[in-house]
Scaffold this motif. Structure first.
Motif, mmCIF file in Angstrom:
data_model
loop_
_atom_site.group_PDB
_atom_site.id
_atom_site.type_symbol
_atom_site.label_atom_id
_atom_site.label_comp_id
_atom_site.label_asym_id
_atom_site.label_seq_id
_atom_site.Cartn_x
_atom_site.Cartn_y
_atom_site.Cartn_z
ATOM 1 N N ARG A 198 35.507 -42.504 -11.370
ATOM 2 C CA ARG A 198 34.886 -41.794 -10.250
ATOM 3 C C ARG A 198 35.008 -42.574 -8.951
ATOM 4 O O ARG A 198 34.877 -42.005 -7.866
ATOM 5 C CB ARG A 198 33.406 -41.523 -10.567
ATOM 6 N N PHE A 199 35.257 -43.884 -9.036
ATOM 7 C CA PHE A 199 35.378 -44.699 -7.831
ATOM 8 C C PHE A 199 36.808 -44.764 -7.314
ATOM 9 O O PHE A 199 37.034 -45.034 -6.137
ATOM 10 C CB PHE A 199 34.869 -46.120 -8.102
ATOM 11 N N ARG A 200 37.784 -44.543 -8.181
ATOM 12 C CA ARG A 200 39.177 -44.682 -7.760
ATOM 13 C C ARG A 200 39.629 -43.531 -6.872
ATOM 14 O O ARG A 200 40.341 -43.745 -5.890
ATOM 15 C CB ARG A 200 40.092 -44.786 -8.986
ATOM 16 N N THR A 201 39.235 -42.327 -7.214
ATOM 17 C CA THR A 201 39.688 -41.161 -6.451
ATOM 18 C C THR A 201 39.283 -41.229 -4.981
ATOM 19 O O THR A 201 40.131 -41.043 -4.093
ATOM 20 C CB THR A 201 39.173 -39.862 -7.105
ATOM 21 N N PRO A 202 37.999 -41.508 -4.652
ATOM 22 C CA PRO A 202 37.652 -41.584 -3.231
ATOM 23 C C PRO A 202 38.328 -42.741 -2.512
ATOM 24 O O PRO A 202 38.650 -42.630 -1.324
ATOM 25 C CB PRO A 202 36.125 -41.740 -3.242
ATOM 26 N N LEU A 203 38.577 -43.850 -3.213
ATOM 27 C CA LEU A 203 39.268 -44.967 -2.572
ATOM 28 C C LEU A 203 40.729 -44.630 -2.302
ATOM 29 O O LEU A 203 41.282 -44.999 -1.258
ATOM 30 C CB LEU A 203 39.170 -46.226 -3.436
ATOM 31 N N ASN A 204 41.363 -43.922 -3.230
ATOM 32 C CA ASN A 204 42.736 -43.472 -2.985
ATOM 33 C C ASN A 204 42.787 -42.571 -1.756
ATOM 34 O O ASN A 204 43.682 -42.707 -0.903
ATOM 35 C CB ASN A 204 43.268 -42.714 -4.207
ATOM 36 N N ALA A 205 41.833 -41.656 -1.659
ATOM 37 C CA ALA A 205 41.790 -40.751 -0.515
ATOM 38 C C ALA A 205 41.515 -41.517 0.780
ATOM 39 O O ALA A 205 42.096 -41.212 1.829
ATOM 40 C CB ALA A 205 40.714 -39.687 -0.738
ATOM 41 N N LEU A 206 40.647 -42.524 0.696
ATOM 42 C CA LEU A 206 40.339 -43.317 1.883
ATOM 43 C C LEU A 206 41.574 -44.057 2.376
ATOM 44 O O LEU A 206 41.854 -44.079 3.582
ATOM 45 C CB LEU A 206 39.218 -44.301 1.548
ATOM 46 N N MET A 207 42.331 -44.658 1.466
ATOM 47 C CA MET A 207 43.516 -45.398 1.871
ATOM 48 C C MET A 207 44.576 -44.460 2.445
ATOM 49 O O MET A 207 45.281 -44.802 3.397
ATOM 50 C CB MET A 207 44.075 -46.187 0.693
ATOM 51 N N ALA A 208 44.690 -43.273 1.870
ATOM 52 C CA ALA A 208 45.644 -42.296 2.407
ATOM 53 C C ALA A 208 45.244 -41.882 3.820
ATOM 54 O O ALA A 208 46.089 -41.796 4.724
ATOM 55 C CB ALA A 208 45.710 -41.079 1.489
ATOM 56 N N ALA A 209 43.942 -41.639 4.024
ATOM 57 C CA ALA A 209 43.460 -41.249 5.346
ATOM 58 C C ALA A 209 43.624 -42.371 6.354
ATOM 59 O O ALA A 209 43.781 -42.130 7.554
ATOM 60 C CB ALA A 209 41.991 -40.829 5.259
ATOM 61 N N ALA A 210 43.602 -43.621 5.865
ATOM 62 C CA ALA A 210 43.755 -44.768 6.754
ATOM 63 C C ALA A 210 45.204 -45.011 7.134
ATOM 64 O O ALA A 210 45.492 -45.886 7.941
ATOM 65 C CB ALA A 210 43.176 -46.014 6.092
ATOM 66 N N GLY A 211 46.129 -44.242 6.550
ATOM 67 C CA GLY A 211 47.531 -44.363 6.920
ATOM 68 C C GLY A 211 48.421 -45.034 5.898
ATOM 69 O O GLY A 211 49.578 -45.331 6.184
ATOM 70 N N SER A 212 47.906 -45.270 4.704
ATOM 71 C CA SER A 212 48.714 -45.924 3.674
ATOM 72 C C SER A 212 49.774 -44.977 3.129
ATOM 73 O O SER A 212 49.486 -43.828 2.798
ATOM 74 C CB SER A 212 47.819 -46.403 2.521
ATOM 75 N N ALA A 213 50.994 -45.489 3.016
ATOM 76 C CA ALA A 213 52.067 -44.718 2.384
ATOM 77 C C ALA A 213 52.007 -44.837 0.869
ATOM 78 O O ALA A 213 52.651 -44.067 0.158
ATOM 79 C CB ALA A 213 53.422 -45.205 2.889
ATOM 80 N N GLU A 214 51.243 -45.810 0.371
ATOM 81 C CA GLU A 214 51.076 -46.025 -1.066
ATOM 82 C C GLU A 214 49.591 -46.199 -1.368
ATOM 83 O O GLU A 214 49.136 -47.297 -1.703
ATOM 84 C CB GLU A 214 51.853 -47.258 -1.525
ATOM 85 N N PRO A 215 48.816 -45.136 -1.222
ATOM 86 C CA PRO A 215 47.359 -45.261 -1.321
ATOM 87 C C PRO A 215 46.855 -45.773 -2.670
ATOM 88 O O PRO A 215 45.882 -46.531 -2.710
ATOM 89 C CB PRO A 215 46.860 -43.841 -1.041
ATOM 90 N N GLU A 216 47.498 -45.402 -3.772
ATOM 91 C CA GLU A 216 47.026 -45.859 -5.074
ATOM 92 C C GLU A 216 47.220 -47.363 -5.223
ATOM 93 O O GLU A 216 46.341 -48.070 -5.728
ATOM 94 C CB GLU A 216 47.739 -45.106 -6.197
ATOM 95 N N ARG A 217 48.362 -47.863 -4.781
ATOM 96 C CA ARG A 217 48.613 -49.295 -4.877
ATOM 97 C C ARG A 217 47.688 -50.070 -3.959
ATOM 98 O O ARG A 217 47.145 -51.111 -4.327
ATOM 99 C CB ARG A 217 50.076 -49.605 -4.537
#
Length: 207
Positions: A137-156
């Protein structure tokens, strides 16, 4: 298993919270149904009635751990992006630093209980699956946060963020830095350096 989707009640929360407290105070060997009854001030057999097996008791603890961690870390309160900044300021850095500092200063026992459960999950495949599912439950919002922050590889990048936080929490809760918890400003600086390294000059890996 009957306890997997049992509705939360004051007694169920008391049992789960007591189980977490015993894990932090006595370790895995100190967690028994009788010990929970005694520590919670409940009639003998109350914990067994709620969670009949040891696996069920451990799952009860893991479920409650995830609930309490969500309240401490307040993932739903994190801003969606960096607001154009790359580590020198912004609501994101404030929120991350506050959440981590709150965990390290007022919820350290919860961290110790989590480490006990994580180690036990490494020995019990049936608990491993349940533990991983609760933690997802914690990984999904962090992935979305990194994507919104401009990451091209949000999961990594989310994995890097989690690993940095996990390492710092372990060191400051039970490791060699247990008596030297960073201040909120120091944590904020650390988060800024990490995010700037990942997102500053391009989002790809650096040499």
């Amino acid at each position: 298993m009957a306890t997997r989707n049992a509705p939360s009640t004051p007694r169920a929360e008391l049992i789960a919270d007591t189980a977490l407290r015993l894990l932090a105070e006595r370790g895995m060997r100190g967690l028994t149904h009788r010990a929970v009854d005694a520590a919670a001030g409940l009639p003998q057999g109350s914990t067994s009635n709620h969670a009949r097996t040891r696996q069920a008791l451990l799952e009860t603890a893991v479920r409650r751990l995830a609930e309490r961690e969500a309240a401490v870390l307040a993932m739903d309160e994190l801003p969606p992006a960096l607001g154009g900044e790359t580590g020198d300021g912004g609501d994101l850095l404030d929120a991350l630093a506050l959440a981590l500092h709150r965990y390290l200063t007022t919820h350290r026992a919860l961290l110790v209980a989590r480490y006990e459960l994580a180690l036990e999950a490494s020995r019990r495949p049936e608990l491993r699956e349940f533990y991983d599912r609760a933690g997802s439950r914690f990984r999904t919002p962090l992935n979305a946060l990194m994507a919104a922050a401009g990451s091209a590889e949000p999961e990594r990048h989310a994995l890097s963020l989690i690993a940095w936080c996990e390492g710092l929490m372990f060191s400051c809760a039970v490791g060699s830095y247990h008596s030297a918890v960073p201040s909120r400003e120091e944590l904020r600086t650390g988060f800024g350096e990490l995010l700037r390294g990942m997102l500053g000059a391009g989002t790809g890996p650096r040499a």
